[in-house]
Structures are given as C-alpha cells and as structure tokens.
Scaffold this motif. Structure first.
Motif, mmCIF file in Angstrom:
data_model
loop_
_atom_site.group_PDB
_atom_site.id
_atom_site.type_symbol
_atom_site.label_atom_id
_atom_site.label_comp_id
_atom_site.label_asym_id
_atom_site.label_seq_id
_atom_site.Cartn_x
_atom_site.Cartn_y
_atom_site.Cartn_z
ATOM 1 N N MET A 124 0.878 -1.162 0.000
ATOM 2 C CA MET A 124 0.000 0.000 0.000
ATOM 3 C C MET A 124 0.913 1.209 0.000
ATOM 4 O O MET A 124 1.828 1.278 0.816
ATOM 5 C CB MET A 124 -0.818 0.036 1.287
ATOM 6 N N GLN A 125 0.684 2.095 -0.926
ATOM 7 C CA GLN A 125 1.516 3.302 -0.928
ATOM 8 C C GLN A 125 0.629 4.522 -0.783
ATOM 9 O O GLN A 125 -0.290 4.735 -1.563
ATOM 10 C CB GLN A 125 2.326 3.369 -2.221
ATOM 11 N N VAL A 126 0.913 5.317 0.234
ATOM 12 C CA VAL A 126 0.141 6.525 0.503
ATOM 13 C C VAL A 126 1.096 7.694 0.448
ATOM 14 O O VAL A 126 2.162 7.659 1.064
ATOM 15 C CB VAL A 126 -0.497 6.452 1.917
ATOM 16 N N TRP A 127 0.780 8.688 -0.344
ATOM 17 C CA TRP A 127 1.646 9.861 -0.342
ATOM 18 C C TRP A 127 0.833 11.126 -0.468
ATOM 19 O O TRP A 127 -0.355 11.096 -0.766
ATOM 20 C CB TRP A 127 2.749 9.748 -1.396
ATOM 21 N N GLU A 128 1.472 12.247 -0.161
ATOM 22 C CA GLU A 128 0.718 13.500 -0.081
ATOM 23 C C GLU A 128 1.029 14.384 -1.275
ATOM 24 O O GLU A 128 1.997 14.169 -1.987
ATOM 25 C CB GLU A 128 1.003 14.205 1.241
ATOM 26 N N SER A 129 0.187 15.393 -1.470
ATOM 27 C CA SER A 129 0.363 16.212 -2.663
ATOM 28 C C SER A 129 1.220 17.439 -2.396
ATOM 29 O O SER A 129 1.724 18.041 -3.314
ATOM 30 C CB SER A 129 -0.995 16.646 -3.204
ATOM 31 N N ASP A 130 1.393 17.825 -1.118
ATOM 32 C CA ASP A 130 2.217 19.001 -0.889
ATOM 33 C C ASP A 130 3.285 18.748 0.171
ATOM 34 O O ASP A 130 3.495 19.536 1.067
ATOM 35 C CB ASP A 130 1.363 20.217 -0.514
ATOM 36 N N GLY A 131 3.926 17.619 0.082
ATOM 37 C CA GLY A 131 5.002 17.323 1.017
ATOM 38 C C GLY A 131 5.782 16.123 0.534
ATOM 39 O O GLY A 131 5.392 15.471 -0.441
ATOM 40 N N PRO A 132 6.887 15.795 1.208
ATOM 41 C CA PRO A 132 7.734 14.714 0.739
ATOM 42 C C PRO A 132 7.358 13.341 1.294
ATOM 43 O O PRO A 132 7.968 12.355 0.926
ATOM 44 C CB PRO A 132 9.117 15.133 1.269
ATOM 45 N N ALA A 133 6.361 13.296 2.187
ATOM 46 C CA ALA A 133 6.157 12.044 2.914
ATOM 47 C C ALA A 133 5.519 10.959 2.057
ATOM 48 O O ALA A 133 4.603 11.200 1.272
ATOM 49 C CB ALA A 133 5.287 12.294 4.136
ATOM 50 N N VAL A 134 6.045 9.763 2.208
ATOM 51 C CA VAL A 134 5.482 8.586 1.561
ATOM 52 C C VAL A 134 5.319 7.528 2.636
ATOM 53 O O VAL A 134 6.218 7.313 3.438
ATOM 54 C CB VAL A 134 6.425 8.030 0.479
ATOM 55 N N LEU A 135 4.166 6.917 2.656
ATOM 56 C CA LEU A 135 3.927 5.851 3.616
ATOM 57 C C LEU A 135 3.775 4.589 2.801
ATOM 58 O O LEU A 135 2.954 4.529 1.889
ATOM 59 C CB LEU A 135 2.623 6.191 4.345
ATOM 60 N N GLN A 136 4.610 3.617 3.107
ATOM 61 C CA GLN A 136 4.519 2.398 2.311
ATOM 62 C C GLN A 136 4.433 1.197 3.243
ATOM 63 O O GLN A 136 5.302 0.998 4.075
ATOM 64 C CB GLN A 136 5.760 2.288 1.439
#
Lengths: 529, 325
Positions: A124-136
C-alpha cells in the motif's frame, strides 16, 4: 400434507427440505407461521456472510435470509454463459482485509480466485500532494505467524460475484432458508418487558401486488439492509447520528497500460484522496467468457461535490488526464513554513530564526524520507498510466452515520445499517464483516452454554456483548479516519509540516509501521470465532 | 411470602438500612434506603441453597423442615429478588453463566470422553447425564444444563423461588422437565434413598459462601454423586465461590456492593468466602479430590461484565471440579 401447506406459505420453498423441519413451524399456533431462530434482512455482502457464518458455526440454529432481489447465479456473475457482451470489472468493489477474507470462507475465496476475480495486493503506498512524505506498507510488515492468506495485505473483490457465491453456498445448506424476492410489510418487535415473545415479520413476494402476505416469527431479527435500513427506521427505537463529510466519491473502472504490481495507491490532496486499486487478477488466463486480457484498476476519488460534478462533465480524455496528473507525480517539497510576506515584514533576527526553523524542518523531513527508503530498500513506486475509462463513472455522497444503539428488543444492526464511514481506508465492508463475526461469536457462546437465544437472558447478554465490543471498534476506526480526513484536508502550512514529519516517522520506524499494518489488515481485530 | 414470618422480613430490611447508612459515607454512592433491595435485586441467586446470615441465631426453628445449614433470613432475601432474575442488567450471574458452563462442559468432556463440538443440528452434549443444581435460585444454571440435554433436578430452600423458577422453565420445551424441589436443602435430598449416588453432575455454584455449615453441605453434595465403577468414572462435583483475600474484599464487597452496586449490600459476608485449598480439604473428608480449577476474572472495560476463565488468578471468583479419589 405438511409439505404442500408449506409450499402455500411461501412460493419459494425448496422441495429438498425435510418435511420434519416444517412440522414444528405449525405445532405451536393455528396460524400458518414459520419460526426461525435468526432472521437476517438484507442479503448483501454482510447479510449473506453472516447467514453463512451462523449456519456453519452454530448448526443448531435455523436461519432465514430475506432480500428484495435474488442475486445472479455465480455463472452469470462471472460472465461464463453470457457470450455476447464484452465484460470488464465493476467499480462496485471492496477492499477486503486478510481477516475479512478468512471470514468469507476458504471455499468462497478460492472460487473467486479461480475465476480471476480476486485482486490481491501486497503493498500500500500513501503519499501526499504538498510534502515529501510517503507511507509504504507491505506484506513483510506482517509477522509470519499472523499471516492469514499468504503474503498479502488484502484483496479487492467486486460485490456481485462475491454475493452470488455466498448465496450459491446457502442454496445447498438446509439450515438456511432464502426468502427472496420479498417485500417486508410490517415488523412487530416485542416490548422490553416481554420475556419470551418473538419478533413477527409480515412479508410478501416482491413484484406481485396481489401476492398473499405471509408471516414469520423469529428470536432475533438482524438488520443488514444497508445505510437506509428499513428495519432500523421502521422499528423506531434506534437513534442515529450523521455527519456529512461534504465530499463526493467519484468511482469508475479504468484500463491501465502496465502491471499495477499488486499495489494499492492512494494519494492525499487537499479535497480528499484519490485511490488507484487493482481489480481482477492480472493473469488473464483465469478469465472465462469474453473477459479479455486487459489490465484494469478501480478509481475512487473523493473530492468536493463541485469538483466531482466538474469531473463527471469532462470528456473522457480530460478526465483521464486529470487522474494521471495526480497519480503520476511523486512527493514534493513541503510548502514554506512561514508566509514570505510575514517573514519579510519582521526584523532581521526573526527572519533568520524563521529560516533556521524552516531548514531544520525540511531537512528532518527529507532525512526521514531517505532513512525510510534505506531501511525498506524500496523506493517510491510510480503508478501505472491510465489509458481510458471503461464503463460508467459513478458518484455518491460521503456521509458518516453511526447508530447510537446497535441493539433493541430482539433486533440488531450490522454493517452499513449500523455505521457508514469514509471509504478512504477501505474499511467499510471490513467493519461489517467484523460485526458479522462478533455477532456469530457471541450467539455461539450463549447457545453453547445452554442459555439459548429464545430467552431474554441469553439473547440480551449476547447482544450487549456484541454492541459494546463493536461500538468500541467502530468508533475507534471512525476517529482514525476523521483524523486523517482533517489532517490531509488542511493547507495550513505548520500543520502540513507536522503531518509530513509524522507520516515520515511512521514510515521509517518499523514497530510503529508494523502496528499500523496490523490494524489496517484486521489482524489486530480481536474478533475470531 | 406467607411462609416467611413478617418479623424476618422486617429484620432483613433493618439490616439493609443499617448498611445503607454505611454506604452513604462513600459520598456519591448513597441511594434511597427504603427501596434498596427492590432497586438492586441481584446477585447470587442461582445459589440460595444453604444460606446463612450473621444474625441467624434462633431463626432456624422457624423453618424446621430445613437443615440447619440454611437460614430463613437469607431465604426471604433471595425470594424478594425473584422478579428480576432473568434481566441481564440486574443479575451479574447471567454474564458469569457462559464461562461457568464452558468449564463444566470441558470437564465433563474430559471425564466422559464425549464430543462437545457443535456440529449437528441439535446441540445436546449432556444427553443421558443426570445433573443436580444445588441452590437453583431462578433456575439459570438448571435451564442451561437442561438445554444441553441433561436430566436436571434442582433444589432450593425457598419454596417461592423454586416455584418462580418452575414457571419460567415451563415456557420452553427444552426446560419444562426440570424437577424443581422447593423448600429442600441438599442434605435432605441426600437423605432420600432414590437420589443417593445417582447424579453424574452436582453443581454447588455460588452457594457455599452462604452456608452456615459448608462441611455438611459438601457431605450432602458428595453423597449424591454416582460412585465410580468399572464402567463409570463416577460423578463430578462443581463448586464455585469467592476466595477470601484482600483483593476479593476490595473487588467483591467494596467494588461489587458499595461502589458499582451490582450486588445488593449485604449479599456476601467476606468471612464466609473460601479458598480453593479450603474447599479441597473439605471434600477430601468425603473421599473426593480436586480435578481442576480455574479463576473467573473480569477484564477491562469492566462495565461490559465480560468474564474469562484464568488458570492463575484465583484471588476473587473461582470454580473447581472434584471427583472420587
């Protein structure tokens, strides 16, 4: 004689039922009334899974399942016989956790898998549109001992094939009687002080105004008839709270140009997340009929009602471009922590302090992102390109609804009849399956301790345990989703920084991440029968 | 009620009132004094068999038919609770019943080598077994045993309680054959030739702590059990009660009666609680020994009243099984 009477009571009676099973329905009263220990209204995913769970785990109970429609046969649902139309996946699909898959039953899961209708995902990959964070998250975050269905985080299943498989299984089960298509006319629930009375249900065959109404009595009536539950509303003792997220979900099936690599993508942006989920097994050799060999995915895009309306009005090409725009771009830098105008208006020492804080935050964040990638030895995954939309684009408004009480005199709510939530975490059906498992477990417990559900003592105890443990679970999930909804909805830059750092920390700190995976996949859920 | 002297009832009320004053010193947990046991009629009513009381001197001759381990004051107390026996909110024993039954079933399955799997359309794992519920109260345990197929005899020192229990069980097919014997103690039943050595299961659950003479109660209970033969392993005795520890005082008396008011004040006398060791010593006098024991514990959140069996914690509630040596 008895057999012929029973056929008169309900046109749907199957001839292979033993005559003796019916004799008791007529023993107690003069009226032609059937009695069931448990009657479930609503044969959707949760209702039919519940009927199967009860009949398998508590075979001494008789179960009736009522629905206004009879689902297609599995062959029709899998498009095996229909030769003319080309077929493609339905956007009406659910993300099932490994726990929910095991509650569905191995036979159903393997049947769906054989026909290529299970799309497993292990990342599962979750990431944001205005920041560097990626949650995998991936399957390696699950301990081997906790693995329920191999190296997976879950699977996407379409509604129709799953429900038709569940109904097909019940057709061969003598403990379950399917009453469909039917319309419920009236429900008489006993009062609280009434010790041994039963719920009466008056119903008649659907689609025929002149049909003779029939009656049945039951010890427990389960409402599994969805968010607008007829049973809940007509009873009048259930109170609900609702809240509109002010968002509309736009959903459709799309064709993609390359493999999705068993990944569920979700990108958060200001108005809500857009998710790209695998659907159907990519191995097209499993497909039958005219089901082609293309690769598909489902889109669930929650956004404001205005944007949803605009998206639906776009020509297909532009709509595809809008989706690709969001899904193809990777993480970005965080926005400046302090507005430039504010910074410039302040004296110099403050300016440099602000610059320092900003740099610190940026580098901490970037550092975390890097360390996360190093620890995981796995970089950001790029989502496949969407080439075109197949089938219709649907949209529906997103509401949070929660019943203050799940139980009332011999009636209980499960699934969407008790709670609806934002689809962003894909937990809607998983919560419903949790309800079904928890209810089954508590009923089994009282039946096996000889208390039975015909007396108030046994049934009340089972229902109270059900209500308290499910409400805790559901409210916790709702709270978590509400937090995400708020956290990702904000554009206030300090909050964006905090969120970004938080997400990054979750991603790079193993124990925290593994705990979250357990919750998300339902392993942590205490419900097991 | 007419079988119980008015004096007795007045005495019980007086006792409750005295305790209500004690309670009010806890501040928030004071409540209307007069309606005390109507409002909180709860607790150990599967149990009133051999009941005693702190002030039972000379009361026994008022009910001369009962054995001397039973006091009529407690009989009247439990009789007054009859109307709310079958309400989950009023009777904590309902929530305890599933785990007591699962312990009993497991022990019987081990001893009789029977299958307790729930696989067929009728779940009757106790078929062909004769069971005695000593101190049946409202019949909660009796009905549970009967539903699972056992042939149940139930005794209670109160005529009224047994009558109410009989009326309740008549409503269902599975439970209508329970043989309720009101106004009878375990010892009296044990003196009847046809019942002696006739039971596969004897349950003395939440009863022994109310008995003035636990030894006489155990003697009666053990003599009702089937004796072991070459073909039969002998009957099983089940005893559950509360341990006499500081924790049990805090949990069962202060917590259960005063703070949460789940039990009426005065339900239990801490001095009459028994440890697993003491019960084992008692039954050893009659040729029995302990087979297994489990603690019965509540886990947070406590207001769910969800009980669990625990292998290590016997500090408060516990249940044990005993058979002939």
């Amino acid at each position: 004689m008895i057999a012929s009477l029973s056929r008169k009571v309900n046109g749907n009676v199957q001839t292979n039922f033993a005559v003796s099973k019916y004799s008791r329905f007529f023993s107690s009263s003069n009226k032609l009334e059937k009695h069931f220990d448990v009657t479930i209204v609503g044969g959707g995913a949760v209702g039919s899974a519940l009927a199967n769970l009860i009949s398998e785990n508590i075979p001494s109970l008789s179960v009736a399942l009522m629905d206004a429609r009879t689902p297609k046969s599995p062959n029709d649902a899998f498009n095996i016989d229909s030769s003319s139309k080309t077929c493609f996946p339905s956007p009406r699909a659910y993300a099932l956790s490994p726990k929910s898959l095991s509650l569905l039953g191995d036979d159903i899961v393997s049947k769906l898998d054989e026909k290529g209708r299970l799309a497993y995902y292990d990342t599962m990959q979750v990431w944001e549109s205005d920041g560097p964070a990626v949650l995998q998250f991936n399957h390696q975050d699950i301990d081997d001992t906790d693995k329920l269905n191999g190296d997976i985080l879950g699977a996407v299943v379409e509604d129709e094939p799953m429900v038709s498989c569940l109904w097909d299984k019940m057709k061969n089960n003598s403990h379950v009687e399917l009453i469909s298509p039917t319309i419920i006319e009236k429900i008489n629930a006993p009062s609280a002080s009434d010790d041994e009375s039963k719920v009466e249900v008056m119903y008649k065959k659907a689609g025929n105004d002149n049909a003779e109404p029939s009656n049945l009595t039951t010890n427990l009536l389960v409402a599994a008839d969805g968010a607008n539950s007829f049973v809940r509303k007509s009873d009048g003792t259930f109170h609900t709270v609702s809240y509109s997220y002010g968002r509309t979900a736009v959903t459709c099936t799309v064709e993609i140009d390359s493999s999705i690599h068993k990944t569920a993508f979700q990108r958060f942006q200001k108005n809500g997340p857009i998710a790209l989920l695998p659907v159907w097994n990519e191995d097209s050799s499993k497909r039958q009929g005219n089901c082609g060999d293309k690769t598909y995915a489902n889109i669930v895009w929650s956004t404001t009602p205005e944007e949803a309306k605009y998206l639906k009005s776009l020509p297909e090409k532009d709509f595809v471009m809008a989706m690709n725009d969001l899904l193809q771009s990777g993480p970005t830098n965080t926005p400046p922590l302090f507005p430039t105008e504010l910074k410039n208006s302040l004296p110099r020492p403050f300016q440099s302090a602000m610059n320092g804080i900003e740099m610190l935050s940026q580098s901490a964040n970037t550092g975390l992102t890097m360390s996360g990638m190093t620890e995981r030895r796995q970089g950001f995954r790029v989502a496949p390109m969407i080439t075109n939309v197949v089938g219709r684009v649907f949209s529906f408004d997103l509401n949070l609804m929660h019943a203050k009480n799940y139980i009332s005199n011999r009636i209980c709510l499960v699934g969407d009849a008790a709670h609806t939530i934002h689809p962003m975490a894909g937990q809607g059906l998983n919560l419903g399956m949790g309800d079904a498992a928890c209810l089954t477990k508590n009923i089994k417990h009282v039946v096996e301790s000889g208390m039975g559900i015909d007396t108030n003592a046994g049934l009340d105890y089972a229902l109270k345990q059900y209500e308290s443990s499910r409400q805790r679970e559901v409210v916790a999930t709702m709270g978590g989703i509400q937090f995400l909804h708020g956290a990702f909805g904000t554009t206030f830059s300090p909050a964006v920084h905090v969120r970004s750092v938080g997400m990054n920390m979750i991603n790079s700190i193993g124990p925290v991440r593994r705990k979250l995976v357990k919750v998300a996949t339902g392993i942590e859920d205490v419900v097991s029968i | 009620m007419n079988s119980i002297p008015r004096k007795m009832i007045q005495r019980t009320e007086h006792c409750f009132r005295k305790r209500a004053l004690v309670t009010s010193s806890f501040g928030s947990c004071s409540f209307p004094r007069n309606s005390l046991y109507q409002q909180h009629p709860t607790c150990a009513f599967s149990s009133s068999s051999s009941v005693s009381s702190r002030s039972s001197n000379g009361d026994d001759n008022t009910r001369s038919t009962l054995n001397n381990s039973v006091s009529s004051e407690e009989v009247s107390k439990f009789s007054a609770m009859a109307s709310t026996w079958w309400k989950v909110d009023h009777n904590p024993l309902i929530s305890m019943n599933p785990i007591r039954m699962s312990f009993i079933l497991q022990q019987i399955a081990n001893q009789h080598k029977i299958n307790i799997e729930h696989t067929s359309s009728a779940y009757k794992p106790l078929s062909n077994l004769k069971a005695l519920d000593a101190g049946c109260g409202g019949g909660l345990l009796s009905e549970s045993l009967a539903r699972l197929g056992a042939n149940v005899t139930a005794v209670d020192p109160s005529e009224e309680v047994a009558k109410a229990a009989r009326i309740h069980s008549m409503k269902q097919n599975d439970t209508k054959d329970i043989d309720y014997k009101g106004g009878m103690s375990v010892e009296e039943l044990a003196n009847m030739e046809e019942y002696r050595h006739s039971f596969d299961i004897v349950c003395v659950l939440e009863v022994i702590e109310h008995a003035t003479d636990p030894k006489s109660l155990m003697q009666g209970a053990t003599s009702l059990l089937k004796q072991p033969t070459d073909t039969h392993p002998g009957g099983l005795l089940f005893v559950s009660t509360i341990n006499r520890t500081a924790k049990s005082y805090a949990v069962a008396i202060v917590g259960g009666e005063y703070l949460t008011q789940k039990l009426p004040i005065g339900t239990h006398d801490w001095r009459q609680f028994l440890s697993p060791k003491e019960v084992n010593q008692l039954v050893q006098n009659f040729g029995m020994e302990e087979v297994d024991k489990k603690g019965m514990i509540l886990k947070p959140p406590f207001w769910d009243l969800k009980w669990y069996l625990d292998s290590n914690d016997f500090d408060v509630n516990w249940i044990g099984s005993y058979m002939h040596k």
